[in-house]
Design an enzyme around this catalytic site. Structure first.
Site, PDB file in Angstrom:
ATOM      1  N   ASN A  18       0.744  -1.352  -0.083  1.00 23.93           N
ATOM      2  CA  ASN A  18       0.140   0.067  -0.130  1.00 23.93           C
ATOM      3  C   ASN A  18       0.681   1.061   0.112  1.00 23.93           C
ATOM      4  OD1 ASN A  18      -2.020   2.106   0.271  1.00 23.93           O
ATOM      5  ND2 ASN A  18      -2.335   1.376   2.504  1.00 23.93           N
ATOM      6  N   LYS A  20       0.146   4.252  -0.315  1.00 26.22           N
ATOM      7  CA  LYS A  20      -0.379   5.316   0.590  1.00 26.22           C
ATOM      8  C   LYS A  20      -0.361   6.733  -0.223  1.00 26.22           C
ATOM      9  CE  LYS A  20      -0.569   3.150   4.883  1.00 26.22           C
ATOM     10  NZ  LYS A  20      -0.285   3.157   6.457  1.00 26.22           N
ATOM     11  N   HIS A 102      -9.657   1.274   5.190  1.00 23.59           N
ATOM     12  CA  HIS A 102      -8.242   1.490   5.946  1.00 23.59           C
ATOM     13  C   HIS A 102      -8.364   1.955   6.886  1.00 23.59           C
ATOM     14  CE1 HIS A 102      -3.968   2.338   6.400  1.00 23.59           C
ATOM     15  NE2 HIS A 102      -3.684   1.291   5.799  1.00 23.59           N
ATOM     16  N   GLU A 150      -5.026  -4.875  10.997  1.00 24.10           N
ATOM     17  CA  GLU A 150      -3.867  -3.948  11.166  1.00 24.10           C
ATOM     18  C   GLU A 150      -4.329  -3.303  12.685  1.00 24.10           C
ATOM     19  OE1 GLU A 150      -2.067  -2.835   7.102  1.00 24.10           O
ATOM     20  OE2 GLU A 150      -3.592  -1.333   7.732  1.00 24.10           O
ATOM     21  N   ILE A 155       0.777   0.816  12.948  1.00 26.35           N
ATOM     22  CA  ILE A 155       0.846   1.292  11.811  1.00 26.35           C
ATOM     23  C   ILE A 155       1.886   2.431  11.795  1.00 26.35           C
ATOM     24  CG2 ILE A 155      -0.141   2.569   9.677  1.00 26.35           C
ATOM     25  CD1 ILE A 155      -2.936   1.080  10.291  1.00 26.35           C
ATOM     26  N   GLY A 190       3.321  -2.275  10.807  1.00 21.35           N
ATOM     27  CA  GLY A 190       4.866  -2.060  11.338  1.00 21.35           C
ATOM     28  C   GLY A 190       5.514  -3.131  10.747  1.00 21.35           C
ATOM     29  N   ALA A 211       3.329  -0.591   4.122  1.00 20.49           N
ATOM     30  CA  ALA A 211       3.482   0.385   3.540  1.00 20.49           C
ATOM     31  C   ALA A 211       4.862   0.830   3.687  1.00 20.49           C
ATOM     32  CB  ALA A 211       2.472   1.379   3.881  1.00 20.49           C
ATOM     33  N   SER A 212       5.045   1.729   4.982  1.00 19.45           N
ATOM     34  CA  SER A 212       6.165   2.317   4.929  1.00 19.45           C
ATOM     35  C   SER A 212       7.422   1.634   5.022  1.00 19.45           C
ATOM     36  CB  SER A 212       6.412   3.185   6.404  1.00 19.45           C
ATOM     37  OG  SER A 212       5.848   2.305   7.384  1.00 19.45           O
TER      38      SER A 212
HETATM   39  O1  G3P Z   1      -1.862  -0.521   4.507  1.00 13.47           O
HETATM   40  C1  G3P Z   1      -0.692  -0.852   5.388  1.00 13.47           C
HETATM   41  C2  G3P Z   1      -0.367  -0.140   6.560  1.00 13.47           C
HETATM   42  O2  G3P Z   1      -1.393   0.653   7.317  1.00 13.47           O
HETATM   43  C3  G3P Z   1       0.554  -0.396   7.556  1.00 13.47           C
HETATM   44  O3  G3P Z   1       1.620   0.604   7.312  1.00 13.47           O
HETATM   45  O4  G3P Z   1       3.574   1.868   7.452  1.00 13.47           O
HETATM   46  O5  G3P Z   1       3.053   0.009   9.206  1.00 13.47           O
HETATM   47  O6  G3P Z   1       3.666  -0.743   6.694  1.00 13.47           O
HETATM   48  P1  G3P Z   1       2.941   0.439   7.516  1.00 13.47           P
END
Ligand code: G3P
Length: 232
Positions: A18, A20, A102, A150, A155, A190, A211-212
């Site tokens: 994702n 984002k 989300h 999640e 996150i 995470g 994502a990150s």
């Molecule tokens: O949609 C994926 C997300 O919300 C997780 O974010 O940055 O923790 O991988 P992250």
């Protein structure tokens, strides 16, 4: 260039990226990221899905031959609905599925249900995000293709759900089972390392939503590869 009008199937195990609205995912940088994901998917023979920022959906779907999903859709109709993200247009632009609800774009439960039905009607895969195992159980009764659990507090934290809160995954799996649901379970929040992915799969998840950990990585392709290797 291949324009992939996909089958309505969520193949697992899967890495869903994702992107984002990070600047690292914007414009040509977003296409570069999608192409890196495509390369890894082909090299390793694994399932990787990319969710680009909405304005990049069409260009991404034109540029890569892996599944492309929307990050969100609205229940708005085709036509005079300025600014809304209309499922039929998302499909027309080459996406084969969408995230819904989300934690950064939450919807009322009844809207989630209607959106799953709308996506199903037009042949798009629905991946519903849930904050915890109780929400997972509620959504499981709606039988989306997958539920991505999640915990919001993890996150973007770099602290993986699969290591810090493994019970979120196991309780969610039990919730899906007790609801008699066909939905697959994916987990996220995470996840920053291959080891986090491995642990998630060991716990019974059929994939991860990241994502990150990828978007912000110094070498995005190396990070995708590190995570995707766990899917083999
Ligand atoms: O949609 C994926 C997300 O919300 C997780 O974010 O940055 O923790 O991988 P992250």
């Amino acid at each position: 260039m291949t324009y992939l009008h996909g089958c309505r199937m969520l193949n697992t195990p899967v890495l869903i990226i994702n992107t984002k609205n990070y600047l690292e995912s914007s414009a040509e940088r977003g296409i570069k990221l999608a192409k890196a994901a495509e390369r890894v998917a082909k090299d390793l023979g694994v399932n990787i899905i990319i969710c680009p920022p909405t304005p990049l959906l069409y260009y991404t779907a034109r540029s890569v031959n892996i599944p492309v999903y929307a990050e969100h859709v609205d229940l708005a109709k085709v036509g005079s609905t300025t600014g809304f993200i209309v499922p039929e247009l998302v499909k027309d632009m080459g996406a084969t599925g969408s995230l819904i609800n989300h934690s950064e774009h939450q919807l009322p439960v009844e809207v989630v249900q209607q959106t799953i039905e709308r996506l199903r009607q037009i042949g798009l895969v629905a991946v519903v995000c849930a904050a915890d195992h109780e929400k997972t159980k509620i959504f499981a009764k709606m039988n989306p293709d997958a539920i991505a659990v999640e915990p919001p507090e993890l996150i973007g934290s770099g602290i993986a759900v699969s290591k810090a809160r493994p019970e979120v995954i196991t309780d969610s799996l039990n919730g899906i089972k007790s609801a008699g649901s066909r939905s697959k379970l994916i987990c996220g929040a995470g996840i920053v390392a291959g080891e986090d992915v491995r642990k998630a799969l060991e716990l019974g998840a059929e994939g991860v939503l990241v994502a990150s950990g990828i978007v912000k990585a110094a070498d995005q392709e190396a990070k995708i590869r590190e995570m995707a290797e766990q899917l083999r």
